[in-house]
Design a protein around this motif. Structure first.
Motif, PDB file in Angstrom:
ATOM      1  N   LEU A   8       0.839  -1.191   0.000  1.00 29.05           N
ATOM      2  CA  LEU A   8       0.000   0.000   0.000  1.00 29.05           C
ATOM      3  C   LEU A   8       0.877   1.245   0.000  1.00 29.05           C
ATOM      4  CD1 LEU A   8      -2.898   1.263   0.324  1.00 29.05           C
ATOM      5  CD2 LEU A   8      -2.416   1.307   2.792  1.00 29.05           C
ATOM      6  N   ILE A  10       0.883   5.107   0.669  1.00 26.30           N
ATOM      7  CA  ILE A  10       0.137   6.218   1.250  1.00 26.30           C
ATOM      8  C   ILE A  10       0.834   7.488   0.790  1.00 26.30           C
ATOM      9  CG2 ILE A  10      -0.733   7.301   3.329  1.00 26.30           C
ATOM     10  CD1 ILE A  10      -0.607   4.653   4.747  1.00 26.30           C
ATOM     11  N   LEU A  80      -3.474   4.853  -1.006  1.00 24.51           N
ATOM     12  CA  LEU A  80      -4.314   5.645  -0.118  1.00 24.51           C
ATOM     13  C   LEU A  80      -3.899   7.092  -0.328  1.00 24.51           C
ATOM     14  CD1 LEU A  80      -6.384   5.935   2.159  1.00 24.51           C
ATOM     15  CD2 LEU A  80      -4.555   5.436   3.795  1.00 24.51           C
ATOM     16  N   MET A 123      -8.078   4.387  -2.440  1.00 27.50           N
ATOM     17  CA  MET A 123      -8.953   4.886  -1.381  1.00 27.50           C
ATOM     18  C   MET A 123      -8.524   6.310  -1.070  1.00 27.50           C
ATOM     19  SD  MET A 123      -8.599   1.373   0.801  1.00 27.50           S
ATOM     20  CE  MET A 123      -7.034   1.061  -0.034  1.00 27.50           C
ATOM     21  N   ILE A 202      -8.774   5.685  10.674  1.00 27.96           N
ATOM     22  CA  ILE A 202      -8.316   4.918   9.516  1.00 27.96           C
ATOM     23  C   ILE A 202      -8.162   3.434   9.838  1.00 27.96           C
ATOM     24  CG2 ILE A 202      -6.347   4.586   7.967  1.00 27.96           C
ATOM     25  CD1 ILE A 202      -5.960   7.605   8.003  1.00 27.96           C
ATOM     26  N   TRP A 205     -11.423   1.715   9.542  1.00 30.84           N
ATOM     27  CA  TRP A 205     -12.177   2.006   8.315  1.00 30.84           C
ATOM     28  C   TRP A 205     -12.460   0.696   7.577  1.00 30.84           C
ATOM     29  CZ3 TRP A 205      -9.799   4.917   3.542  1.00 30.84           C
ATOM     30  CH2 TRP A 205     -10.830   5.255   2.648  1.00 30.84           C
ATOM     31  N   LEU A 208     -10.674   0.013   4.144  1.00 28.77           N
ATOM     32  CA  LEU A 208      -9.246  -0.297   4.216  1.00 28.77           C
ATOM     33  C   LEU A 208      -9.013  -1.670   4.815  1.00 28.77           C
ATOM     34  CD1 LEU A 208      -6.341   0.641   3.771  1.00 28.77           C
ATOM     35  CD2 LEU A 208      -6.398   1.695   6.043  1.00 28.77           C
ATOM     36  N   LYS A 209      -9.749  -2.011   5.874  1.00 22.43           N
ATOM     37  CA  LYS A 209      -9.581  -3.322   6.503  1.00 22.43           C
ATOM     38  C   LYS A 209      -9.946  -4.444   5.537  1.00 22.43           C
ATOM     39  CE  LYS A 209     -10.692  -3.911  10.835  1.00 22.43           C
ATOM     40  NZ  LYS A 209     -11.466  -3.931  12.107  1.00 22.43           N
ATOM     41  N   TRP A 211      -9.851  -4.274   2.234  1.00 21.06           N
ATOM     42  CA  TRP A 211      -8.839  -4.316   1.183  1.00 21.06           C
ATOM     43  C   TRP A 211      -7.603  -5.073   1.679  1.00 21.06           C
ATOM     44  CZ3 TRP A 211      -3.795  -2.657   1.094  1.00 21.06           C
ATOM     45  CH2 TRP A 211      -3.159  -2.728  -0.156  1.00 21.06           C
TER      46      TRP A 211
END
Length: 215
Positions: A8, A10, A80, A123, A202, A205, A208-209, A211
């Motif tokens: 991921l 960010i 993200l 996201m 977050i 969320w 996100l969890k 994903w």
């Protein structure tokens, strides 16, 4: 054999960088540290640069993203995005021109999100509030909560139009009677409490969890 771990990215501004959090390094770093302790959780690359707005992130995101596909020579599976606060700032005076107009921001954001969405999961986060009593920032930039609300609405509209997960931040945070206690003395950066508050939002969320395949 270890389970393959997603990656991921960010990406964003000083909020992602963690400016103001002298204890935990920022909400993004707090999330990275938490996921390090979870078996099979995605690998996080936190790529925040102070002062970045939409246009700068749009220029750098692909190189940042493509350079972090170290496992199986694959690019990261998700991004993200946390951007927009710097775009709201008015230059020189309260009624000066914004760094990027609302319409230009919406147009550019839609292009960027759509481009990313065609290649990886994306996201998007909303904006944090500001303390208007501390303006101007750096003696020349005026931030306001009305502008933050307007631009967050543009972010939400874009995500709805493109069917992309969006997490409102400004609307939730501004309704806290103590929201100014979550900001640094400069009026725009989160302090340690503020980063902790964002991290709490977050980390729980659902988008996100899900994903990240974290139950």
């Amino acid at each position: 054999m270890n389970k393959y771990q997603k990656k991921l990215i960010i990406i964003g501004d000083s909020g992602v960088y963690g400016w103001g959090d002298l204890e935990g390094g920022g909400w993004s770093e707090r999330l990275r540290q938490n996921w390090l302790n979870l078996d099979g959780a995605p690998i996080i690359y936190s790529l925040g640069i102070r002062g970045d707005g939409l246009e700068k992130v749009a220029i750098r995101y692909k190189n940042e993203w493509a350079s972090r596909g170290e496992l199986r020579r694959k690019v990261p599976e998700g991004i993200l995005l946390s951007i927009g606060l710097n775009d709201t700032a008015r230059i020189g005076r309260k009624d000066g021109r914004p760094q990027l107009s609302e319409d230009a921001f919406k147009f550019g954001l839609k292009q960027l999100v759509n481009e990313i969405k065609n290649e990886v999961d994306i996201m998007v986060l909303g904006l944090t509030p500001v303390n208007e009593d501390s303006m101007p920032f750096a003696e020349c930039l005026w931030y306001s909560n009305q502008a933050c609300s307007n631009y967050e609405n543009k972010i939400e509209e874009t995500c709805l139009e493109l069917n992309v997960p969006f997490l409102s931040i400004h609307e939730k945070m501004i309704n806290l009677l103590s929201f100014k206690e979550l900001l640094s003395s400069d009026g725009i950066h989160l302090n340690t409490k503020g980063h902790k508050w964002i991290y709490d939002q977050i980390s729980e969320w659902p988008a996100l969890k899900n994903w990240a395949d974290l139950k």
